[in-house]
Design a protein around this motif. Sequence first.
Motif, PDB file in Angstrom:
ATOM      1  N   GLY A   1       0.818  -1.215   0.000  1.00  0.00           N
ATOM      2  CA  GLY A   1       0.000   0.000   0.000  1.00  0.00           C
ATOM      3  C   GLY A   1       0.846   1.256   0.000  1.00  0.00           C
ATOM      4  O   GLY A   1       0.538   2.225  -0.708  1.00  0.00           O
ATOM      5  N   ARG A   2       1.929   1.241   0.758  1.00  0.00           N
ATOM      6  CA  ARG A   2       2.844   2.392   0.783  1.00  0.00           C
ATOM      7  C   ARG A   2       3.534   2.563  -0.562  1.00  0.00           C
ATOM      8  O   ARG A   2       3.691   3.688  -1.046  1.00  0.00           O
ATOM      9  CB  ARG A   2       3.906   2.220   1.878  1.00  0.00           C
ATOM     10  CG  ARG A   2       3.389   2.444   3.275  1.00  0.00           C
ATOM     11  CD  ARG A   2       4.527   2.605   4.283  1.00  0.00           C
ATOM     12  NE  ARG A   2       5.684   1.784   3.985  1.00  0.00           N
ATOM     13  CZ  ARG A   2       6.112   0.777   4.736  1.00  0.00           C
ATOM     14  NH1 ARG A   2       5.472   0.447   5.821  1.00  0.00           N
ATOM     15  NH2 ARG A   2       7.192   0.102   4.397  1.00  0.00           N
ATOM     16  N   ILE A   3       3.956   1.446  -1.150  1.00  0.00           N
ATOM     17  CA  ILE A   3       4.616   1.515  -2.462  1.00  0.00           C
ATOM     18  C   ILE A   3       3.647   2.043  -3.513  1.00  0.00           C
ATOM     19  O   ILE A   3       4.002   2.915  -4.312  1.00  0.00           O
ATOM     20  CB  ILE A   3       5.184   0.136  -2.864  1.00  0.00           C
ATOM     21  CG1 ILE A   3       6.355  -0.219  -1.955  1.00  0.00           C
ATOM     22  CG2 ILE A   3       5.617   0.133  -4.313  1.00  0.00           C
ATOM     23  CD1 ILE A   3       6.861  -1.633  -2.126  1.00  0.00           C
ATOM     24  N   ASN A   4       2.413   1.530  -3.513  1.00  0.00           N
ATOM     25  CA  ASN A   4       1.400   2.006  -4.467  1.00  0.00           C
ATOM     26  C   ASN A   4       1.182   3.504  -4.330  1.00  0.00           C
ATOM     27  O   ASN A   4       1.116   4.226  -5.325  1.00  0.00           O
ATOM     28  CB  ASN A   4       0.078   1.272  -4.257  1.00  0.00           C
ATOM     29  CG  ASN A   4       0.117  -0.166  -4.710  1.00  0.00           C
ATOM     30  OD1 ASN A   4       0.970  -0.578  -5.478  1.00  0.00           O
ATOM     31  ND2 ASN A   4      -0.820  -0.955  -4.210  1.00  0.00           N
ATOM     32  N   GLU A   5       1.075   3.982  -3.111  1.00  0.00           N
ATOM     33  CA  GLU A   5       0.827   5.401  -2.864  1.00  0.00           C
ATOM     34  C   GLU A   5       2.028   6.249  -3.285  1.00  0.00           C
ATOM     35  O   GLU A   5       1.863   7.315  -3.880  1.00  0.00           O
ATOM     36  CB  GLU A   5       0.497   5.635  -1.386  1.00  0.00           C
ATOM     37  CG  GLU A   5       0.129   7.061  -1.052  1.00  0.00           C
ATOM     38  CD  GLU A   5      -1.082   7.575  -1.823  1.00  0.00           C
ATOM     39  OE1 GLU A   5      -1.160   8.795  -2.072  1.00  0.00           O
ATOM     40  OE2 GLU A   5      -1.954   6.777  -2.184  1.00  0.00           O
ATOM     41  N   GLU A   6       3.229   5.777  -3.006  1.00  0.00           N
ATOM     42  CA  GLU A   6       4.432   6.520  -3.375  1.00  0.00           C
ATOM     43  C   GLU A   6       4.567   6.599  -4.902  1.00  0.00           C
ATOM     44  O   GLU A   6       4.875   7.659  -5.450  1.00  0.00           O
ATOM     45  CB  GLU A   6       5.667   5.858  -2.766  1.00  0.00           C
ATOM     46  CG  GLU A   6       6.922   6.672  -2.891  1.00  0.00           C
ATOM     47  CD  GLU A   6       6.903   7.974  -2.118  1.00  0.00           C
ATOM     48  OE1 GLU A   6       7.579   8.918  -2.547  1.00  0.00           O
ATOM     49  OE2 GLU A   6       6.196   8.056  -1.084  1.00  0.00           O
ATOM     50  N   VAL A   7       4.317   5.486  -5.591  1.00  0.00           N
ATOM     51  CA  VAL A   7       4.374   5.483  -7.053  1.00  0.00           C
ATOM     52  C   VAL A   7       3.302   6.405  -7.612  1.00  0.00           C
ATOM     53  O   VAL A   7       3.557   7.177  -8.545  1.00  0.00           O
ATOM     54  CB  VAL A   7       4.229   4.043  -7.612  1.00  0.00           C
ATOM     55  CG1 VAL A   7       4.025   4.056  -9.123  1.00  0.00           C
ATOM     56  CG2 VAL A   7       5.441   3.203  -7.254  1.00  0.00           C
ATOM     57  N   ARG A   8       2.099   6.375  -7.042  1.00  0.00           N
ATOM     58  CA  ARG A   8       1.017   7.252  -7.498  1.00  0.00           C
ATOM     59  C   ARG A   8       1.421   8.723  -7.370  1.00  0.00           C
ATOM     60  O   ARG A   8       1.228   9.520  -8.294  1.00  0.00           O
ATOM     61  CB  ARG A   8      -0.262   6.995  -6.703  1.00  0.00           C
ATOM     62  CG  ARG A   8      -1.474   7.740  -7.270  1.00  0.00           C
ATOM     63  CD  ARG A   8      -2.648   7.736  -6.324  1.00  0.00           C
ATOM     64  NE  ARG A   8      -2.394   8.512  -5.124  1.00  0.00           N
ATOM     65  CZ  ARG A   8      -2.392   9.856  -5.070  1.00  0.00           C
ATOM     66  NH1 ARG A   8      -2.631  10.571  -6.144  1.00  0.00           N
ATOM     67  NH2 ARG A   8      -2.143  10.494  -3.949  1.00  0.00           N
ATOM     68  N   LYS A   9       1.991   9.077  -6.241  1.00  0.00           N
ATOM     69  CA  LYS A   9       2.397  10.458  -5.993  1.00  0.00           C
ATOM     70  C   LYS A   9       3.486  10.900  -6.975  1.00  0.00           C
ATOM     71  O   LYS A   9       3.411  11.987  -7.554  1.00  0.00           O
ATOM     72  CB  LYS A   9       2.887  10.583  -4.549  1.00  0.00           C
ATOM     73  CG  LYS A   9       3.086  11.991  -4.093  1.00  0.00           C
ATOM     74  CD  LYS A   9       3.302  12.147  -2.603  1.00  0.00           C
ATOM     75  CE  LYS A   9       3.987  11.001  -1.928  1.00  0.00           C
ATOM     76  NZ  LYS A   9       4.409  11.291  -0.558  1.00  0.00           N
ATOM     77  N   GLU A  10       4.487  10.054  -7.195  1.00  0.00           N
ATOM     78  CA  GLU A  10       5.592  10.411  -8.083  1.00  0.00           C
ATOM     79  C   GLU A  10       5.149  10.472  -9.540  1.00  0.00           C
ATOM     80  O   GLU A  10       5.534  11.385 -10.264  1.00  0.00           O
ATOM     81  CB  GLU A  10       6.757   9.430  -7.916  1.00  0.00           C
ATOM     82  CG  GLU A  10       7.460   9.540  -6.582  1.00  0.00           C
ATOM     83  CD  GLU A  10       8.069  10.912  -6.306  1.00  0.00           C
ATOM     84  OE1 GLU A  10       8.432  11.630  -7.261  1.00  0.00           O
ATOM     85  OE2 GLU A  10       8.177  11.279  -5.129  1.00  0.00           O
ATOM     86  N   VAL A  11       4.351   9.506  -9.992  1.00  0.00           N
ATOM     87  CA  VAL A  11       3.882   9.517 -11.383  1.00  0.00           C
ATOM     88  C   VAL A  11       3.007  10.746 -11.618  1.00  0.00           C
ATOM     89  O   VAL A  11       3.095  11.382 -12.664  1.00  0.00           O
ATOM     90  CB  VAL A  11       3.147   8.211 -11.742  1.00  0.00           C
ATOM     91  CG1 VAL A  11       2.465   8.316 -13.092  1.00  0.00           C
ATOM     92  CG2 VAL A  11       4.105   7.038 -11.739  1.00  0.00           C
ATOM     93  N   SER A  12       2.188  11.092 -10.658  1.00  0.00           N
ATOM     94  CA  SER A  12       1.348  12.278 -10.776  1.00  0.00           C
ATOM     95  C   SER A  12       2.213  13.528 -10.944  1.00  0.00           C
ATOM     96  O   SER A  12       1.941  14.379 -11.796  1.00  0.00           O
ATOM     97  CB  SER A  12       0.461  12.400  -9.541  1.00  0.00           C
ATOM     98  OG  SER A  12      -0.374  13.508  -9.643  1.00  0.00           O
TER      99      SER A  12
END
Length: 121
Positions: A7-18
Amino acid sequence: MAKHRSGRINEEVRKEVSSIIQYDIKDPRMNAMVSITKVNVTKDLRYAKIYVSIFGDDTEKKNTLEVLKNSSGFIRREIGHRINLRYTPEIIFELDNSIEHGMHIDAILAQIKEREHDDNE
């Protein structure tokens, strides 16, 4: 424990890709508003499926999704620089229409409410 980490990895990737989409992609064909609704990174960190919602007409959606798919290598490299992971996941973009679907349902409910209000008068 592993579920919390993913969940943390998904959120971090979402934030960076955004952030990358908003500030670093300079393609003139991408003029629609793009929001990332969900990110699923596989447990082995090899693939990241990114669900995007694109606001605009059909041609803008098509062009923007094309730009995103063509920029996936650049986005993957940027994620590799920004996030320290064992593997940098391969990026797969999917169009997500859930926001538009919700707006459509909301409009239908508003029409029903208006009809009921007219019938009661």
